[in-house]
Design a protein around this motif. Sequence first.
Motif, short mmCIF file in Angstrom:
data_model
loop_
_atom_site.label_atom_id
_atom_site.label_comp_id
_atom_site.label_asym_id
_atom_site.label_seq_id
_atom_site.Cartn_x
_atom_site.Cartn_y
_atom_site.Cartn_z
N GLN A 241 75.62 2.96 41.86
CA GLN A 241 74.51 2.54 42.72
C GLN A 241 73.98 1.16 42.33
OE1 GLN A 241 73.82 4.25 45.34
NE2 GLN A 241 75.12 5.98 44.79
N ASP A 242 74.20 0.76 41.07
CA ASP A 242 73.69 -0.53 40.60
C ASP A 242 74.45 -1.71 41.21
OD1 ASP A 242 71.99 0.92 38.98
OD2 ASP A 242 73.31 0.82 37.23
N TYR A 243 75.71 -1.48 41.54
CA TYR A 243 76.53 -2.62 41.99
C TYR A 243 77.24 -2.37 43.33
CZ TYR A 243 80.26 0.19 39.80
OH TYR A 243 81.12 1.21 39.44
N ARG A 244 76.93 -1.26 43.98
CA ARG A 244 77.62 -0.94 45.24
C ARG A 244 77.46 -2.04 46.28
NH1 ARG A 244 75.84 4.36 48.42
NH2 ARG A 244 73.86 3.21 48.31
N GLU A 245 76.25 -2.57 46.45
CA GLU A 245 76.03 -3.58 47.48
C GLU A 245 76.78 -4.88 47.19
OE1 GLU A 245 74.65 -3.08 50.46
OE2 GLU A 245 74.62 -1.00 49.75
N LYS A 246 76.84 -5.24 45.90
CA LYS A 246 77.58 -6.46 45.54
C LYS A 246 79.07 -6.28 45.81
CE LYS A 246 75.37 -6.67 41.53
NZ LYS A 246 74.98 -7.03 40.15
N LEU A 247 79.56 -5.09 45.50
CA LEU A 247 80.97 -4.79 45.74
C LEU A 247 81.26 -4.79 47.24
CD1 LEU A 247 83.45 -4.15 44.08
CD2 LEU A 247 82.86 -1.73 44.20
N LYS A 248 80.34 -4.26 47.99
CA LYS A 248 80.49 -4.24 49.45
C LYS A 248 80.54 -5.66 50.01
CE LYS A 248 78.54 -1.54 53.27
NZ LYS A 248 77.44 -0.61 53.63
N LYS A 249 79.71 -6.53 49.50
CA LYS A 249 79.71 -7.94 49.93
C LYS A 249 81.03 -8.62 49.58
CE LYS A 249 74.70 -8.79 49.69
NZ LYS A 249 73.63 -9.55 48.99
N LEU A 250 81.54 -8.33 48.38
CA LEU A 250 82.82 -8.92 47.96
C LEU A 250 83.93 -8.52 48.92
CD1 LEU A 250 84.69 -10.32 45.85
CD2 LEU A 250 84.88 -8.08 44.75
N ILE A 251 84.00 -7.24 49.24
CA ILE A 251 85.06 -6.74 50.12
C ILE A 251 84.93 -7.31 51.53
CG2 ILE A 251 85.97 -4.65 51.21
CD1 ILE A 251 85.21 -3.20 48.55
N LYS A 252 83.70 -7.51 51.97
CA LYS A 252 83.48 -8.05 53.32
C LYS A 252 83.88 -9.51 53.45
CE LYS A 252 80.00 -5.01 55.35
NZ LYS A 252 78.64 -4.91 55.94
N ILE A 253 84.03 -10.19 52.32
CA ILE A 253 84.50 -11.59 52.38
C ILE A 253 85.87 -11.65 53.03
CG2 ILE A 253 85.23 -13.57 50.98
CD1 ILE A 253 83.06 -12.83 48.98
N LYS A 254 86.71 -10.61 52.75
CA LYS A 254 88.01 -10.43 53.39
C LYS A 254 89.11 -11.39 52.92
CE LYS A 254 87.01 -6.97 56.12
NZ LYS A 254 87.57 -5.64 55.83
N ASN A 255 88.79 -12.35 52.07
CA ASN A 255 89.86 -13.24 51.61
C ASN A 255 90.31 -12.92 50.19
OD1 ASN A 255 87.44 -14.06 50.56
ND2 ASN A 255 87.90 -16.23 50.61
N ILE A 256 89.65 -11.95 49.55
CA ILE A 256 90.03 -11.49 48.22
C ILE A 256 90.64 -10.10 48.36
CG2 ILE A 256 89.27 -10.97 45.87
CD1 ILE A 256 88.82 -13.89 46.61
#
Length: 549
Positions: free
Chosen positions: A289-304
């Motif tokens: 729960q501490d990092y879920r939103e940051k991970l979600k943002k990373l995945i949404k970048i779509k280029n990584i």
Amino acid sequence: MKKITLLGINSRFTHSNLALFYLKRAIEDLPYQVSHLEESINQDRFKILANVIKSKADVLAISTYIWNRDIVDFIITTLKKISPKTIIVIGGPEAGYNCHHWLERDLSPDYIIKGGGEAAWRFLAENDFRYDNPIVNIPNYTFSEIRFPYRESDFHRLENKYVYYEASRGCPFKCSFCLSSRMDQKLDYKSLQVIKAELEIILQHKPKIIKFVDRSFNADRNISRSLWQYINSLDTKTKFHFEVHPALLQQEDLDILQKTPKERIQFEIGIQSTNPKTIKAINRNHHFQDYREKLKKLIKIKNIHTHLDLIIGLPYEGKNSFLKSLNDLLLLEADVIQLGFLKVLPATQMAEKQDEYGLKFDSQPPYQIVQTKWLPFSDIAFFLAFEDVFNYIFNSSRLKHTLKFVTSHLEEPVDFYQQFTHFIGNKGEINNSNWTNLFAIVRDFIHQNFPSLNKELVDDYLSWDWLLHSRKNNLPTFLDREENHIFKRQVFSTLKNKEDDSMLELLGPKVKTLNNTAFFIPRSEDFCKKELAGKTKVLVFNPNGFLCI
């Protein structure tokens, strides 16, 4: 002059053994003739032995891991019978942290290097491989003192293979299942200047991928951010692979990665579990729960390219808890979610607590779990089948659009994979060499178990996934229909008779590839609206993309 053979037995042909390059550099100024031999566990062990004997080594040094220990056992015991004067030295995690296995036998290696190997290896070499203790436990050099492992002459053997590189050794975290958690595993970095200089040497040889083996690459944010910015600036086709800790990601990292060229960087991210009690038991200090939103943002970048890891069989993680952990990750929409079974490695805290946790595991490498207090063997058996299913239909990405469409109608996406595993259980094993059969099974499953879904729309998604990933330019019979062939004949007739200048202009350079093109008219208006921006016909140029008309 003594002959030394450095032997690595890798898990795949595309892998290379970084340790051998370090060892070679560590004694390059000493009067030895050193040869470098890399094999694969997929090769016949007698052929590997034959290559070792052919090298006529006075000293054989073997890099030893859980994936090759059986073959190393065979090499040692057989070579000692054939060539008893050959001095055998072994090192690596499956050697140094499991010494008793090797020494409690009649035919054992002469020396076992414990821990980091460069200093101990040089010590043996400087003493002509004569030492009064079979266990060589000598403090290693600091990492910054260790030479860059690759010489110019080494790169020919790395063609079409992963080039491994490490910017640091050790790990700041103490995960109880990992050898890097041991107190003797000190975290040590190279300087940023040195890292960039060494990468420039590697990049001159245009490798397909450079795989950083650092346990948590972003533990030092200054180094990780500077290096990602450097990688962003490169004009290269090389991919860079990193293991990163999700809790250490910050907005500044995401801002840098937002600018990364697509597919330049790929991340492997160890989540392991989202159960707070499990996370605490394995000594991880950050909860999902501490990092879920940051991970979600990373995945949404779509280029990584993002590869998330989960472990089956951890403490306090039963079947339902693990499925919840997987469901939490499915909602993030990562590229790959790797499911692995707990390996109870010798010399780890997990091994020390095996009685407390009721851990039952194979006594032979890779020490895979077979039962815990929370996970009976019947559930392990289920997950063995589940893992295969999940790899074939999710991690292959071949059913990406179909899965997204169907699971969007479920409260919990993991239910699809759980139900499909039970469905498959009544049909025998599946394999990824027969995609026609797998698509047919998936189609039957969806039609039978999701009656509220429009069958024509389901078939359109299955057809779309097939056409985007198959190298063939035709659909399997259960998805094909006459309208597609009529469309194909119309296009060819139009081009042959030059009846439609707009069609010629639209196709442009694609005209030459029409023989390798699939012609697809969706059945459903909903599919055309959702996936084709309202267009009703598609030409799929494998593997060059598609054109909607």
